[in-house]
Design a protein around this motif. Structure first.
Motif, PDB file in Angstrom:
ATOM      1  N   PHE A  15     -12.962 -20.362  -4.768  1.00  9.79           N
ATOM      2  CA  PHE A  15     -13.443 -20.555  -6.135  1.00  9.79           C
ATOM      3  C   PHE A  15     -14.602 -21.531  -6.024  1.00  9.79           C
ATOM      4  O   PHE A  15     -14.428 -22.636  -5.515  1.00  9.79           O
ATOM      5  CB  PHE A  15     -12.356 -21.119  -7.039  1.00  9.79           C
ATOM      6  CG  PHE A  15     -11.300 -20.106  -7.370  1.00  9.79           C
ATOM      7  CD1 PHE A  15     -11.543 -19.091  -8.290  1.00  9.79           C
ATOM      8  CD2 PHE A  15     -10.067 -20.156  -6.742  1.00  9.79           C
ATOM      9  CE1 PHE A  15     -10.570 -18.155  -8.580  1.00  9.79           C
ATOM     10  CE2 PHE A  15      -9.085 -19.219  -7.028  1.00  9.79           C
ATOM     11  CZ  PHE A  15      -9.341 -18.216  -7.956  1.00  9.79           C
ATOM     12  N   ARG A  18     -14.778 -23.923  -3.021  1.00  9.34           N
ATOM     13  CA  ARG A  18     -13.479 -24.392  -2.531  1.00  9.34           C
ATOM     14  C   ARG A  18     -12.676 -23.210  -1.968  1.00  9.34           C
ATOM     15  O   ARG A  18     -12.361 -22.261  -2.678  1.00  9.34           O
ATOM     16  CB  ARG A  18     -12.696 -25.013  -3.691  1.00  9.34           C
ATOM     17  CG  ARG A  18     -11.359 -25.619  -3.264  1.00  9.34           C
ATOM     18  CD  ARG A  18     -10.483 -25.840  -4.489  1.00  9.34           C
ATOM     19  NE  ARG A  18     -11.082 -26.810  -5.410  1.00  9.34           N
ATOM     20  CZ  ARG A  18     -10.877 -28.115  -5.330  1.00  9.34           C
ATOM     21  NH1 ARG A  18     -10.112 -28.619  -4.389  1.00  9.34           N
ATOM     22  NH2 ARG A  18     -11.431 -28.913  -6.200  1.00  9.34           N
ATOM     23  N   VAL A  20      -9.497 -21.320  -0.867  1.00  5.34           N
ATOM     24  CA  VAL A  20      -8.056 -21.379  -1.168  1.00  5.34           C
ATOM     25  C   VAL A  20      -7.264 -20.881   0.035  1.00  5.34           C
ATOM     26  O   VAL A  20      -6.313 -21.521   0.477  1.00  5.34           O
ATOM     27  CB  VAL A  20      -7.708 -20.551  -2.429  1.00  5.34           C
ATOM     28  CG1 VAL A  20      -6.223 -20.666  -2.754  1.00  5.34           C
ATOM     29  CG2 VAL A  20      -8.537 -21.027  -3.616  1.00  5.34           C
ATOM     30  N   LYS A  39       2.760 -25.125  -1.470  1.00  4.54           N
ATOM     31  CA  LYS A  39       2.800 -26.172  -2.501  1.00  4.54           C
ATOM     32  C   LYS A  39       1.994 -25.796  -3.740  1.00  4.54           C
ATOM     33  O   LYS A  39       1.258 -24.801  -3.728  1.00  4.54           O
ATOM     34  CB  LYS A  39       2.226 -27.462  -1.917  1.00  4.54           C
ATOM     35  CG  LYS A  39       3.089 -28.028  -0.799  1.00  4.54           C
ATOM     36  CD  LYS A  39       2.645 -29.425  -0.434  1.00  4.54           C
ATOM     37  CE  LYS A  39       1.519 -29.396   0.559  1.00  4.54           C
ATOM     38  NZ  LYS A  39       1.257 -30.686   1.185  1.00  4.54           N
ATOM     39  N   ASN A  40       2.081 -26.590  -4.775  1.00  8.43           N
ATOM     40  CA  ASN A  40       1.255 -26.390  -5.970  1.00  8.43           C
ATOM     41  C   ASN A  40      -0.205 -26.334  -5.547  1.00  8.43           C
ATOM     42  O   ASN A  40      -0.673 -27.199  -4.798  1.00  8.43           O
ATOM     43  CB  ASN A  40       1.429 -27.549  -6.977  1.00  8.43           C
ATOM     44  CG  ASN A  40       2.803 -27.601  -7.618  1.00  8.43           C
ATOM     45  OD1 ASN A  40       3.303 -28.667  -7.925  1.00  8.43           O
ATOM     46  ND2 ASN A  40       3.425 -26.466  -7.826  1.00  8.43           N
ATOM     47  N   GLY A  41      -0.893 -25.295  -5.985  1.00  5.70           N
ATOM     48  CA  GLY A  41      -2.312 -25.172  -5.659  1.00  5.70           C
ATOM     49  C   GLY A  41      -2.597 -24.510  -4.314  1.00  5.70           C
ATOM     50  O   GLY A  41      -3.750 -24.368  -3.919  1.00  5.70           O
ATOM     51  N   ALA A  42      -1.550 -24.098  -3.591  1.00  6.84           N
ATOM     52  CA  ALA A  42      -1.744 -23.487  -2.269  1.00  6.84           C
ATOM     53  C   ALA A  42      -2.383 -22.102  -2.355  1.00  6.84           C
ATOM     54  O   ALA A  42      -2.939 -21.613  -1.372  1.00  6.84           O
ATOM     55  CB  ALA A  42      -0.409 -23.400  -1.527  1.00  6.84           C
ATOM     56  N   GLY A  43      -2.267 -21.439  -3.504  1.00  4.43           N
ATOM     57  CA  GLY A  43      -2.905 -20.134  -3.671  1.00  4.43           C
ATOM     58  C   GLY A  43      -1.928 -18.984  -3.879  1.00  4.43           C
ATOM     59  O   GLY A  43      -2.319 -17.820  -3.812  1.00  4.43           O
ATOM     60  N   LYS A  44      -0.672 -19.295  -4.173  1.00  5.28           N
ATOM     61  CA  LYS A  44       0.348 -18.248  -4.351  1.00  5.28           C
ATOM     62  C   LYS A  44      -0.007 -17.295  -5.492  1.00  5.28           C
ATOM     63  O   LYS A  44      -0.011 -16.076  -5.328  1.00  5.28           O
ATOM     64  CB  LYS A  44       1.732 -18.882  -4.621  1.00  5.28           C
ATOM     65  CG  LYS A  44       2.198 -19.833  -3.544  1.00  5.28           C
ATOM     66  CD  LYS A  44       3.546 -20.442  -3.852  1.00  5.28           C
ATOM     67  CE  LYS A  44       3.567 -21.301  -5.114  1.00  5.28           C
ATOM     68  NZ  LYS A  44       2.717 -22.514  -5.022  1.00  5.28           N
ATOM     69  N   SER A  45      -0.297 -17.862  -6.659  1.00 11.80           N
ATOM     70  CA  SER A  45      -0.621 -17.009  -7.813  1.00 11.80           C
ATOM     71  C   SER A  45      -1.906 -16.229  -7.568  1.00 11.80           C
ATOM     72  O   SER A  45      -2.008 -15.051  -7.920  1.00 11.80           O
ATOM     73  CB  SER A  45      -0.754 -17.847  -9.091  1.00 11.80           C
ATOM     74  OG  SER A  45       0.473 -18.489  -9.378  1.00 11.80           O
ATOM     75  N   THR A  46      -2.877 -16.889  -6.935  1.00  6.15           N
ATOM     76  CA  THR A  46      -4.143 -16.222  -6.615  1.00  6.15           C
ATOM     77  C   THR A  46      -3.877 -15.012  -5.723  1.00  6.15           C
ATOM     78  O   THR A  46      -4.392 -13.915  -5.970  1.00  6.15           O
ATOM     79  CB  THR A  46      -5.092 -17.212  -5.909  1.00  6.15           C
ATOM     80  OG1 THR A  46      -5.291 -18.328  -6.778  1.00  6.15           O
ATOM     81  CG2 THR A  46      -6.425 -16.576  -5.565  1.00  6.15           C
ATOM     82  N   GLU A 161       6.885 -17.156  -9.862  1.00  5.30           N
ATOM     83  CA  GLU A 161       7.849 -18.102 -10.450  1.00  5.30           C
ATOM     84  C   GLU A 161       8.963 -17.338 -11.156  1.00  5.30           C
ATOM     85  O   GLU A 161       9.101 -17.407 -12.387  1.00  5.30           O
ATOM     86  CB  GLU A 161       7.138 -19.060 -11.415  1.00  5.30           C
ATOM     87  CG  GLU A 161       6.055 -19.874 -10.723  1.00  5.30           C
ATOM     88  CD  GLU A 161       5.346 -20.841 -11.678  1.00  5.30           C
ATOM     89  OE1 GLU A 161       5.958 -21.250 -12.680  1.00  5.30           O
ATOM     90  OE2 GLU A 161       4.183 -21.166 -11.407  1.00  5.30           O
ATOM     91  N   ASN A 192       7.863 -21.852  -5.061  1.00  8.13           N
ATOM     92  CA  ASN A 192       7.988 -22.997  -4.172  1.00  8.13           C
ATOM     93  C   ASN A 192       9.435 -23.461  -4.105  1.00  8.13           C
ATOM     94  O   ASN A 192       9.731 -24.570  -3.686  1.00  8.13           O
ATOM     95  CB  ASN A 192       7.010 -24.139  -4.512  1.00  8.13           C
ATOM     96  CG  ASN A 192       6.858 -24.336  -5.985  1.00  8.13           C
ATOM     97  OD1 ASN A 192       7.833 -24.231  -6.722  1.00  8.13           O
ATOM     98  ND2 ASN A 192       5.640 -24.601  -6.414  1.00  8.13           N
TER      99      ASN A 192
HETATM  100  N1  LIG Z   1      -9.837 -19.193 -12.194  1.00  8.00           N
HETATM  101  C1  LIG Z   1      -9.946 -20.213 -11.342  1.00  8.00           C
HETATM  102  N2  LIG Z   1     -11.056 -20.965 -11.286  1.00  8.00           N
HETATM  103  C2  LIG Z   1     -11.183 -21.995 -10.411  1.00  8.00           C
HETATM  104  N3  LIG Z   1     -10.216 -22.354  -9.540  1.00  8.00           N
HETATM  105  C3  LIG Z   1      -9.084 -21.644  -9.556  1.00  8.00           C
HETATM  106  C4  LIG Z   1      -8.864 -20.544 -10.455  1.00  8.00           C
HETATM  107  N4  LIG Z   1      -7.624 -20.029 -10.220  1.00  8.00           N
HETATM  108  C5  LIG Z   1      -7.101 -20.767  -9.247  1.00  8.00           C
HETATM  109  N5  LIG Z   1      -7.948 -21.726  -8.837  1.00  8.00           N
HETATM  110  C6  LIG Z   1      -7.728 -22.720  -7.770  1.00  8.00           C
HETATM  111  O1  LIG Z   1      -7.170 -22.058  -6.663  1.00  8.00           O
HETATM  112  C7  LIG Z   1      -6.176 -22.889  -6.041  1.00  8.00           C
HETATM  113  C8  LIG Z   1      -4.870 -22.103  -5.974  1.00  8.00           C
HETATM  114  O2  LIG Z   1      -4.338 -21.917  -7.283  1.00  8.00           O
HETATM  115  P1  LIG Z   1      -3.034 -21.056  -7.534  1.00  8.00           P
HETATM  116  O3  LIG Z   1      -2.792 -21.011  -8.990  1.00  8.00           O
HETATM  117  O4  LIG Z   1      -3.171 -19.777  -6.809  1.00  8.00           O
HETATM  118  O5  LIG Z   1      -1.926 -21.940  -6.786  1.00  8.00           O
HETATM  119  P2  LIG Z   1      -0.348 -21.772  -6.741  1.00  8.00           P
HETATM  120  O6  LIG Z   1       0.050 -21.816  -5.284  1.00  8.00           O
HETATM  121  O7  LIG Z   1       0.073 -20.595  -7.534  1.00  8.00           O
HETATM  122  O8  LIG Z   1       0.158 -23.135  -7.411  1.00  8.00           O
HETATM  123  P3  LIG Z   1       1.449 -23.437  -8.334  1.00  8.00           P
HETATM  124  O9  LIG Z   1       2.586 -23.701  -7.381  1.00  8.00           O
HETATM  125  O10 LIG Z   1       1.044 -24.678  -9.052  1.00  8.00           O
HETATM  126  O11 LIG Z   1       1.685 -22.276  -9.241  1.00  8.00           O
HETATM  127  C9  LIG Z   1      -6.125 -24.173  -6.860  1.00  8.00           C
HETATM  128  O12 LIG Z   1      -6.933 -25.127  -6.224  1.00  8.00           O
HETATM  129  C10 LIG Z   1      -6.721 -23.766  -8.191  1.00  8.00           C
HETATM  130  O13 LIG Z   1      -7.352 -24.843  -8.828  1.00  8.00           O
END
Ligand SMILES: Nc1ncnc2c1ncn2[C@@H]1O[C@H](COP(=O)(O)OP(=O)(O)OP(=O)(O)O)[C@@H](O)[C@H]1O
Ligand SMILES: [Mg+2]
Length: 215
Positions: A15, A18, A20, A39-46, A161, A192
């Protein structure tokens, strides 16, 4: 859709600048399951969104085959279920209407009353079938998302989740859905929570390079 296989080659997502994740290579074949942890922010949802075709990778590709032939995005969408906190229901419609509308959008025909009724009973929302979703509790909304996802026995089910907002009975429903799905199709679960991850046969752990990277 028989012998569905999901394959990922050289997948990366950034993104802005940065990073991911990068260099992801894996495959999952039906019947099977994959837990995505980190962990939170690791990129799972992405990653889940990219696998489901609702977001794009920066590099690499995601391919699906069934019976040895490529499956296109439209065909996949009809055979896919998705449960996540960021997906919305039709708040101004009843639980029953939500399932009827979704079935109509997916397949062009409204599902039978029996199919909708059975699905609502599976998630224990039968008593509330004619109530507006706007008045549902958060756990009831999560149950309805499951009903939407399993309405036509998806070939692939994505859960991000999976137990958010659910009570013990709701979690037991999810465990049954998870067991059924990995017996017949593909299950992809992002979490997580260690006990949820252990429901799956395979696992990919995202180390969160983007946040841990140091020059
Ligand atoms: N639309 C977006 N624009 C900018 N950055 C994004 C966007 N979507 C995700 N990110 C960034 O990508 C990284 C991964 O986010 P993601 O939501 O995939 O994490 P996650 O592992 O699902 O976290 P969580 O456990 O909190 O759900 C984070 O740094 C987040 O800020
Ligand atoms: Mg997430």
């Amino acid at each position: 859709m028989n012998d569905l296989i999901l394959s990922v080659h050289g997948l990366a997502r950034s993104f802005n600048r940065r990073l991911v994740f990068k260099d992801l290579d894996f495959s999952v074949a039906a019947p099977g399951s994959l837990a995505i942890t980190g962990k939170n922010g690791a990129g799972k949802s992405t990653l889940v969104k990219i696998l489901a075709g609702i977001a794009s990778p920066t590099k690499g590709r995601v391919t699906y085959t069934a019976d040895g032939k490529a499956v296109d995005a439209d065909a996949l969408r009809e055979r896919m279920g998705f449960v996540a906190p960021y997906l919305n229901l039709y708040e101004e419609f009843t639980a029953w209407e939500n399932l009827a509308i979704l079935g109509r959008i997916r397949t062009g025909t409204v599902p039978s009353a029996e199919q909708i009724g059975d699905t609502l009973r599976r998630v224990d929302l039968w008593q509330r079938r004619d109530d507006l979703v706007a008045g549902f509790s958060s756990g009831m909304k999560q149950r309805l998302k499951y009903a939407m996802a399993i309405l036509d026995a998806p070939a692939i089910l994505f859960l991000d989740e999976p137990t958010a907002n659910l009570d013990a009975d709701g979690i037991a429903i999810v465990e049954t859905v998870v067991r059924d799905q990995q017996r017949h199709g593909i299950l992809i679960l992002a979490t997580n929570d260690e006990s949820e991850a252990s429901w799956c046969r395979e696992r990919i752990h995202l180390a969160g390079r983007g946040t841990d990277a140091r020059p």
